[in-house]
Design a protein around this motif. Structure first.
Motif, PDB file in Angstrom:
ATOM      1  N   ARG A  27       0.797  -1.220   0.000  1.00 23.70           N
ATOM      2  CA  ARG A  27       0.000   0.000   0.000  1.00 23.70           C
ATOM      3  C   ARG A  27       0.825   1.263   0.000  1.00 23.70           C
ATOM      4  O   ARG A  27       0.296   2.352   0.149  1.00 23.70           O
ATOM      5  CB  ARG A  27      -0.912  -0.012   1.232  1.00 23.70           C
ATOM      6  N   THR A  28       2.132   1.137  -0.174  1.00 26.71           N
ATOM      7  CA  THR A  28       2.986   2.310  -0.032  1.00 26.71           C
ATOM      8  C   THR A  28       3.563   2.798  -1.351  1.00 26.71           C
ATOM      9  O   THR A  28       4.425   3.672  -1.353  1.00 26.71           O
ATOM     10  CB  THR A  28       4.132   2.002   0.938  1.00 26.71           C
ATOM     11  N   PHE A  29       3.115   2.250  -2.468  1.00 24.90           N
ATOM     12  CA  PHE A  29       3.688   2.638  -3.753  1.00 24.90           C
ATOM     13  C   PHE A  29       3.555   4.131  -3.988  1.00 24.90           C
ATOM     14  O   PHE A  29       4.510   4.796  -4.357  1.00 24.90           O
ATOM     15  CB  PHE A  29       3.010   1.861  -4.880  1.00 24.90           C
ATOM     16  N   SER A  30       2.363   4.667  -3.764  1.00 22.25           N
ATOM     17  CA  SER A  30       2.131   6.075  -4.082  1.00 22.25           C
ATOM     18  C   SER A  30       2.952   7.013  -3.207  1.00 22.25           C
ATOM     19  O   SER A  30       3.170   8.170  -3.584  1.00 22.25           O
ATOM     20  CB  SER A  30       0.644   6.403  -3.951  1.00 22.25           C
ATOM     21  N   SER A  31       3.404   6.548  -2.061  1.00 21.15           N
ATOM     22  CA  SER A  31       4.210   7.386  -1.173  1.00 21.15           C
ATOM     23  C   SER A  31       5.699   7.143  -1.343  1.00 21.15           C
ATOM     24  O   SER A  31       6.507   7.651  -0.552  1.00 21.15           O
ATOM     25  CB  SER A  31       3.815   7.135   0.286  1.00 21.15           C
ATOM     26  N   SER A  32       6.067   6.379  -2.363  1.00 18.09           N
ATOM     27  CA  SER A  32       7.475   6.047  -2.598  1.00 18.09           C
ATOM     28  C   SER A  32       8.009   6.735  -3.843  1.00 18.09           C
ATOM     29  O   SER A  32       7.289   6.878  -4.831  1.00 18.09           O
ATOM     30  CB  SER A  32       7.654   4.543  -2.775  1.00 18.09           C
ATOM     31  N   HIS A  33       9.259   7.158  -3.770  1.00 17.81           N
ATOM     32  CA  HIS A  33       9.973   7.525  -4.999  1.00 17.81           C
ATOM     33  C   HIS A  33      10.372   6.221  -5.684  1.00 17.81           C
ATOM     34  O   HIS A  33      10.728   5.253  -5.018  1.00 17.81           O
ATOM     35  CB  HIS A  33      11.237   8.320  -4.684  1.00 17.81           C
ATOM     36  N   ILE A  34      10.342   6.202  -6.995  1.00 15.43           N
ATOM     37  CA  ILE A  34      10.714   5.010  -7.748  1.00 15.43           C
ATOM     38  C   ILE A  34      11.916   5.330  -8.622  1.00 15.43           C
ATOM     39  O   ILE A  34      11.931   6.330  -9.338  1.00 15.43           O
ATOM     40  CB  ILE A  34       9.560   4.529  -8.634  1.00 15.43           C
ATOM     41  N   GLY A  35      12.909   4.471  -8.551  1.00  9.83           N
ATOM     42  CA  GLY A  35      14.107   4.661  -9.358  1.00  9.83           C
ATOM     43  C   GLY A  35      14.336   3.484 -10.288  1.00  9.83           C
ATOM     44  O   GLY A  35      13.907   2.358 -10.007  1.00  9.83           O
ATOM     45  N   VAL A  48      19.744   5.374 -13.471  1.00 13.71           N
ATOM     46  CA  VAL A  48      19.209   5.719 -14.788  1.00 13.71           C
ATOM     47  C   VAL A  48      18.207   6.872 -14.669  1.00 13.71           C
ATOM     48  O   VAL A  48      18.350   7.896 -15.336  1.00 13.71           O
ATOM     49  CB  VAL A  48      18.526   4.502 -15.435  1.00 13.71           C
ATOM     50  N   ALA A  49      17.193   6.705 -13.827  1.00 15.28           N
ATOM     51  CA  ALA A  49      16.142   7.721 -13.711  1.00 15.28           C
ATOM     52  C   ALA A  49      15.407   7.518 -12.406  1.00 15.28           C
ATOM     53  O   ALA A  49      15.403   6.420 -11.839  1.00 15.28           O
ATOM     54  CB  ALA A  49      15.162   7.629 -14.878  1.00 15.28           C
ATOM     55  N   THR A  50      14.764   8.584 -11.945  1.00 17.53           N
ATOM     56  CA  THR A  50      13.919   8.488 -10.768  1.00 17.53           C
ATOM     57  C   THR A  50      12.702   9.377 -10.948  1.00 17.53           C
ATOM     58  O   THR A  50      12.758  10.386 -11.655  1.00 17.53           O
ATOM     59  CB  THR A  50      14.683   8.862  -9.479  1.00 17.53           C
ATOM     60  N   ILE A  51      11.607   8.968 -10.322  1.00 26.00           N
ATOM     61  CA  ILE A  51      10.396   9.769 -10.318  1.00 26.00           C
ATOM     62  C   ILE A  51       9.912   9.878  -8.880  1.00 26.00           C
ATOM     63  O   ILE A  51       9.838   8.880  -8.165  1.00 26.00           O
ATOM     64  CB  ILE A  51       9.320   9.186 -11.260  1.00 26.00           C
ATOM     65  N   SER A  52       9.594  11.095  -8.477  1.00 26.58           N
ATOM     66  CA  SER A  52       9.209  11.320  -7.089  1.00 26.58           C
ATOM     67  C   SER A  52       7.749  10.962  -6.857  1.00 26.58           C
ATOM     68  O   SER A  52       7.004  10.651  -7.792  1.00 26.58           O
ATOM     69  CB  SER A  52       9.425  12.799  -6.738  1.00 26.58           C
ATOM     70  N   ASP A  98      11.949   3.968  -2.768  1.00 30.35           N
ATOM     71  CA  ASP A  98      12.561   4.709  -1.667  1.00 30.35           C
ATOM     72  C   ASP A  98      11.455   5.500  -0.966  1.00 30.35           C
ATOM     73  O   ASP A  98      10.818   6.345  -1.585  1.00 30.35           O
ATOM     74  CB  ASP A  98      13.622   5.655  -2.231  1.00 30.35           C
ATOM     75  N   ARG A  99      11.230   5.203   0.303  1.00 31.40           N
ATOM     76  CA  ARG A  99      10.121   5.815   1.016  1.00 31.40           C
ATOM     77  C   ARG A  99      10.535   7.015   1.850  1.00 31.40           C
ATOM     78  O   ARG A  99       9.676   7.707   2.389  1.00 31.40           O
ATOM     79  CB  ARG A  99       9.451   4.775   1.925  1.00 31.40           C
ATOM     80  N   ILE A 100      11.827   7.227   1.966  1.00 26.28           N
ATOM     81  CA  ILE A 100      12.300   8.246   2.909  1.00 26.28           C
ATOM     82  C   ILE A 100      13.121   9.291   2.177  1.00 26.28           C
ATOM     83  O   ILE A 100      13.952   8.958   1.328  1.00 26.28           O
ATOM     84  CB  ILE A 100      13.140   7.581   4.022  1.00 26.28           C
ATOM     85  N   GLY A 101      12.942  10.554   2.549  1.00 29.29           N
ATOM     86  CA  GLY A 101      13.797  11.609   2.040  1.00 29.29           C
ATOM     87  C   GLY A 101      13.444  12.013   0.631  1.00 29.29           C
ATOM     88  O   GLY A 101      12.449  11.568   0.047  1.00 29.29           O
ATOM     89  N   PRO A 102      14.251  12.879   0.021  1.00 32.45           N
ATOM     90  CA  PRO A 102      14.005  13.337  -1.348  1.00 32.45           C
ATOM     91  C   PRO A 102      14.385  12.259  -2.349  1.00 32.45           C
ATOM     92  O   PRO A 102      15.094  11.297  -1.999  1.00 32.45           O
ATOM     93  CB  PRO A 102      14.935  14.550  -1.466  1.00 32.45           C
ATOM     94  N   PRO A 103      13.961  12.386  -3.604  1.00 32.86           N
ATOM     95  CA  PRO A 103      14.364  11.418  -4.627  1.00 32.86           C
ATOM     96  C   PRO A 103      15.884  11.362  -4.741  1.00 32.86           C
ATOM     97  O   PRO A 103      16.556  12.389  -4.690  1.00 32.86           O
ATOM     98  CB  PRO A 103      13.740  11.977  -5.907  1.00 32.86           C
ATOM     99  N   ALA A 104      16.415  10.148  -4.870  1.00 30.88           N
ATOM    100  CA  ALA A 104      17.864   9.962  -4.809  1.00 30.88           C
ATOM    101  C   ALA A 104      18.403   9.298  -6.063  1.00 30.88           C
ATOM    102  O   ALA A 104      17.710   8.546  -6.746  1.00 30.88           O
ATOM    103  CB  ALA A 104      18.231   9.129  -3.586  1.00 30.88           C
ATOM    104  N   THR A 105      19.667   9.560  -6.355  1.00 30.76           N
ATOM    105  CA  THR A 105      20.350   8.896  -7.463  1.00 30.76           C
ATOM    106  C   THR A 105      21.285   7.804  -6.968  1.00 30.76           C
ATOM    107  O   THR A 105      21.872   7.097  -7.777  1.00 30.76           O
ATOM    108  CB  THR A 105      21.149   9.914  -8.283  1.00 30.76           C
ATOM    109  N   SER A 106      21.417   7.661  -5.670  1.00 25.28           N
ATOM    110  CA  SER A 106      22.280   6.644  -5.092  1.00 25.28           C
ATOM    111  C   SER A 106      21.490   5.379  -4.788  1.00 25.28           C
ATOM    112  O   SER A 106      20.433   5.425  -4.164  1.00 25.28           O
ATOM    113  CB  SER A 106      22.902   7.171  -3.793  1.00 25.28           C
ATOM    114  N   ALA A 107      22.025   4.245  -5.206  1.00 28.66           N
ATOM    115  CA  ALA A 107      21.342   2.974  -4.971  1.00 28.66           C
ATOM    116  C   ALA A 107      21.132   2.715  -3.485  1.00 28.66           C
ATOM    117  O   ALA A 107      20.132   2.099  -3.093  1.00 28.66           O
ATOM    118  CB  ALA A 107      22.130   1.832  -5.602  1.00 28.66           C
ATOM    119  N   GLY A 108      22.047   3.192  -2.668  1.00 30.49           N
ATOM    120  CA  GLY A 108      21.960   2.944  -1.233  1.00 30.49           C
ATOM    121  C   GLY A 108      20.767   3.593  -0.566  1.00 30.49           C
ATOM    122  O   GLY A 108      20.387   3.213   0.546  1.00 30.49           O
TER     123      GLY A 108
END
Length: 123
Positions: A27-35, A48-52, A98-108
């Motif tokens: 149920r958390t997809f909409s609240s996650s950034h996806i990379g 490659v890319a991310t969407i907030s 990624d559920r926490i923080g701003p959209p990230a380019t780091s895999a970690g």
């Protein structure tokens, strides 16, 4: 918990197109950034890319103008439209959440990962 399953990879000639999908459960997809990340043989995994959550997107320079990331929260699915593919795009492509923080380019920064889908671009 978010479970991710990629699909849409395959073999394509240079200049062709593919659309990758990343289907999410939970149920958390909409609240996650996806990379989207990729890993070629013998190389490190690269961004490659991310969407907030709000739909803002960011791309690595090598795919700008060729790839488009999008999401459909109603379907719990993210997409990576890849056009004008080049042999150097050959890799296993992974989506991540990624559920926490701003959209990230780091895999970690990403908490959940799919199993990957192979993209092979022939010259």
């Amino acid at each position: 918990q978010v479970q991710l399953v990629e699909s849409g990879g395959g073999l394509v000639q240079a200049g062709g197109s593919l659309r990758l999908s990343c289907a999410a459960s939970g149920r958390t997809f909409s609240s996650s950034h996806i990379g989207w990340f990729r890993q070629a043989p013998g190389k490190d995994r690269e961004f490659v890319a991310t969407i907030s959550r709000s739909g803002s997107s960011y791309y690595t320079d090598s795919v700008k103008g060729r790839f488009t990331i999008s999401r459909d929260n109603a379907k719990n699915t993210a997409y990576l439209q890849m056009n004008s593919l080049k042999p150097e795009d050959t890799a296993v492509y992974y989506c991540a959440a990624d559920r926490i923080g701003p959209p990230a380019t780091s895999a970690g920064a990403y908490d959940y990962w799919g199993q990957g889908t192979q993209v092979t671009v022939s010259s």
